[in-house]
Design a protein around this motif. Structure first.
Motif, PDB file in Angstrom:
ATOM      1  N   ARG A  78       2.621   8.665  -2.100  1.00 60.88           N
ATOM      2  CA  ARG A  78       3.303   8.023  -3.218  1.00 60.88           C
ATOM      3  C   ARG A  78       4.101   6.832  -2.693  1.00 60.88           C
ATOM      4  O   ARG A  78       4.622   6.866  -1.571  1.00 60.88           O
ATOM      5  CB  ARG A  78       4.264   8.978  -3.926  1.00 60.88           C
ATOM      6  N   ALA A  82       7.842   5.791  -6.650  1.00 59.67           N
ATOM      7  CA  ALA A  82       6.898   6.377  -7.608  1.00 59.67           C
ATOM      8  C   ALA A  82       7.428   7.678  -8.193  1.00 59.67           C
ATOM      9  O   ALA A  82       8.088   8.466  -7.506  1.00 59.67           O
ATOM     10  CB  ALA A  82       5.561   6.632  -6.930  1.00 59.67           C
ATOM     11  N   ASN A 157      -9.348   1.552  -4.792  1.00 58.43           N
ATOM     12  CA  ASN A 157      -8.646   0.639  -5.695  1.00 58.43           C
ATOM     13  C   ASN A 157      -9.488  -0.615  -5.855  1.00 58.43           C
ATOM     14  O   ASN A 157     -10.443  -0.645  -6.607  1.00 58.43           O
ATOM     15  CB  ASN A 157      -7.239   0.347  -5.185  1.00 58.43           C
ATOM     16  N   TYR A 183      -9.738  11.895  -9.969  1.00 58.29           N
ATOM     17  CA  TYR A 183      -8.637  10.941 -10.096  1.00 58.29           C
ATOM     18  C   TYR A 183      -9.191   9.537  -9.879  1.00 58.29           C
ATOM     19  O   TYR A 183     -10.246   9.358  -9.287  1.00 58.29           O
ATOM     20  CB  TYR A 183      -7.531  11.202  -9.069  1.00 58.29           C
ATOM     21  N   SER A 184      -8.445   8.558 -10.317  1.00 55.17           N
ATOM     22  CA  SER A 184      -8.825   7.177 -10.065  1.00 55.17           C
ATOM     23  C   SER A 184      -7.950   6.586  -8.973  1.00 55.17           C
ATOM     24  O   SER A 184      -6.724   6.719  -9.004  1.00 55.17           O
ATOM     25  CB  SER A 184      -8.663   6.333 -11.338  1.00 55.17           C
ATOM     26  N   LYS A 186      -7.343   3.645  -8.723  1.00 57.31           N
ATOM     27  CA  LYS A 186      -6.569   2.551  -9.304  1.00 57.31           C
ATOM     28  C   LYS A 186      -5.116   2.961  -9.506  1.00 57.31           C
ATOM     29  O   LYS A 186      -4.227   2.115  -9.552  1.00 57.31           O
ATOM     30  CB  LYS A 186      -7.169   2.124 -10.652  1.00 57.31           C
ATOM     31  N   THR A 187      -4.880   4.265  -9.648  1.00 54.98           N
ATOM     32  CA  THR A 187      -3.524   4.751  -9.893  1.00 54.98           C
ATOM     33  C   THR A 187      -2.995   5.667  -8.793  1.00 54.98           C
ATOM     34  O   THR A 187      -1.779   5.776  -8.623  1.00 54.98           O
ATOM     35  CB  THR A 187      -3.458   5.507 -11.229  1.00 54.98           C
ATOM     36  N   LEU A 188      -3.887   6.344  -8.044  1.00 58.57           N
ATOM     37  CA  LEU A 188      -3.464   7.267  -6.989  1.00 58.57           C
ATOM     38  C   LEU A 188      -4.088   6.837  -5.670  1.00 58.57           C
ATOM     39  O   LEU A 188      -5.098   7.391  -5.238  1.00 58.57           O
ATOM     40  CB  LEU A 188      -3.879   8.701  -7.335  1.00 58.57           C
TER      41      LEU A 188
END
Length: 238
Positions: A78, A82, A157, A183-184, A186-188
Motif C-alpha cells: 500500500r 492509502a 498497471n 484484482y486490477s 490499476k488500483t492494487l
C-alpha cells in the motif's frame, strides 16, 4: 536479517521475487486483539507464497525478499497514505488492536525498511526482472456472491509487457487465467508502481489461488510453471 523482511538467496540470476504478504508473523509487543487462529487465514497471509518463492529461488538461482510481518500489522503493498495501510477490518473480521495503533511507528519499523531493502536489492542488479508474488482466496466471507473461478491472476498497471508473455503460457499449461482478475493492477499495484514502473524495471504481477498452493504438490506445480515463464520474460524484457 530484519523483522521487516526475510531475504532468500539462491544465486546471481537477475530476478527478484517480492512477496509482500508472505508472512503471518505478529511481533510479541503488538496485540491485534484477534483470535490467533485468524493468523492462518487469507486475511493475515498470502498462503503458499513463501513456499513457492523458495522453490523458485532454488530453481532459478535468484533472490527473494519476503515481507516479515502479517498484512494485519501493516500492509506492505500500500502507498504511504492509502486506506487499509493499517487495517481495522478485513473480510468482515475486526482488528481492534489497530484502532489505537501508531501508524507512523509501524511505518518506520516495518514499511520503510522493507521498501528500502527492495530498492537496495534492485539497485545491485544490472538488468533486473521482478516477480511480484501474491495469492488470493477462492471465496470472500464478506462477498459470498462473488465468484472467483481463476487458477491464477495476472496484474499490472501501465506496463503489461510481461503479462502479454505470461498469459498465453499459463493458459497453455492448463491454468484458467484472470487478466486483471481477481484484482486490477490499476488500483492494487503499490509495490510494483514504486519499484517497477517508476524505474522502468519489467515485472510480472501474479496472484495464485490459495487452495491450489496450500500443499507441497501444488506449490511444486506452480513453481515449475512460473519458472519457465520467468525465464522467458527475463530473456525478452530484461
Amino acid at each position: 536479517m530484519s523483522e521487516a523482511f526475510t531475504i532468500l538467496r539462491g544465486g546471481d540470476t537477475q530476478i527478484l521475487i517480492i512477496g509482500d504478504h508472505a508472512s503471518n508473523k505478529v511481533p510479541g509487543d503488538i496485540d491485534l486483539g484477534i483470535d490467533p487462529a485468524l493468523l492462518d487465514a487469507h486475511v493475515a497471509i498470502d498462503i503458499g507464497v513463501a513456499e513457492v518463492g523458495a522453490l523458485l529461488v532454488a530453481g532459478l538461482g535468484c533472490t527473494a525478499i519476503l515481507g516479515g510481518v502479517s498484512r494485519l500489522v501493516i500492509d506492505l503493498n500500500r502507498e504511504d497514505d492509502a486506506p487499509g495501510l493499517l487495517p481495522v477490518m478485513s473480510d468482515g473480521h475486526a482488528i481492534p488492536g489497530n484502532r489505537t495503533a501508531d501508524l507512523a511507528e509501524r511505518m518506520i519499523r516495518f514499511h520503510h525498511p522493507y521498501h528500502h531493502e527492495v530498492g537496495r536489492l534492485l539497485g545491485g542488479m544490472t538488468s533486473p526482472f521482478i516477480l511480484s508474488l501474491h495469492s488470493f482466496t477462492p471465496g470472500l466471507a464478506s462477498k459470498p456472491e462473488e465468484k472467483r473461478p481463476w487458477d491464477i491472476g495476472i496484474l499490472y498497471n501501465e506496463d503489461d509487457r510481461a503479462a502479454r508473455i505470461a498469459i498465453p503460457m499459463l493458459e497453455a499449461a492448463g491454468l484458467k487465467v484472470g487478466d486483471q482478475l481477481p484484482y486490477s493492477g490499476k488500483t492494487l499495484n503499490a509495490t510494483m508502481n514504486r519499484h517497477g514502473e517508476a524505474n522502468g524495471i519489467p515485472y510480472l504481477g501474479v496472484e495464485m489461488r490459495q487452495d491450489l498452493v496450500s500443499d507441497a504438490g501444488g506449490q511444486q506445480r506452480f513453481s515449475e510453471i512460473l519458472k519457465l515463464i520467468l525465464i522467458e520474460c527475463r530473456n525478452i524484457l530484461a
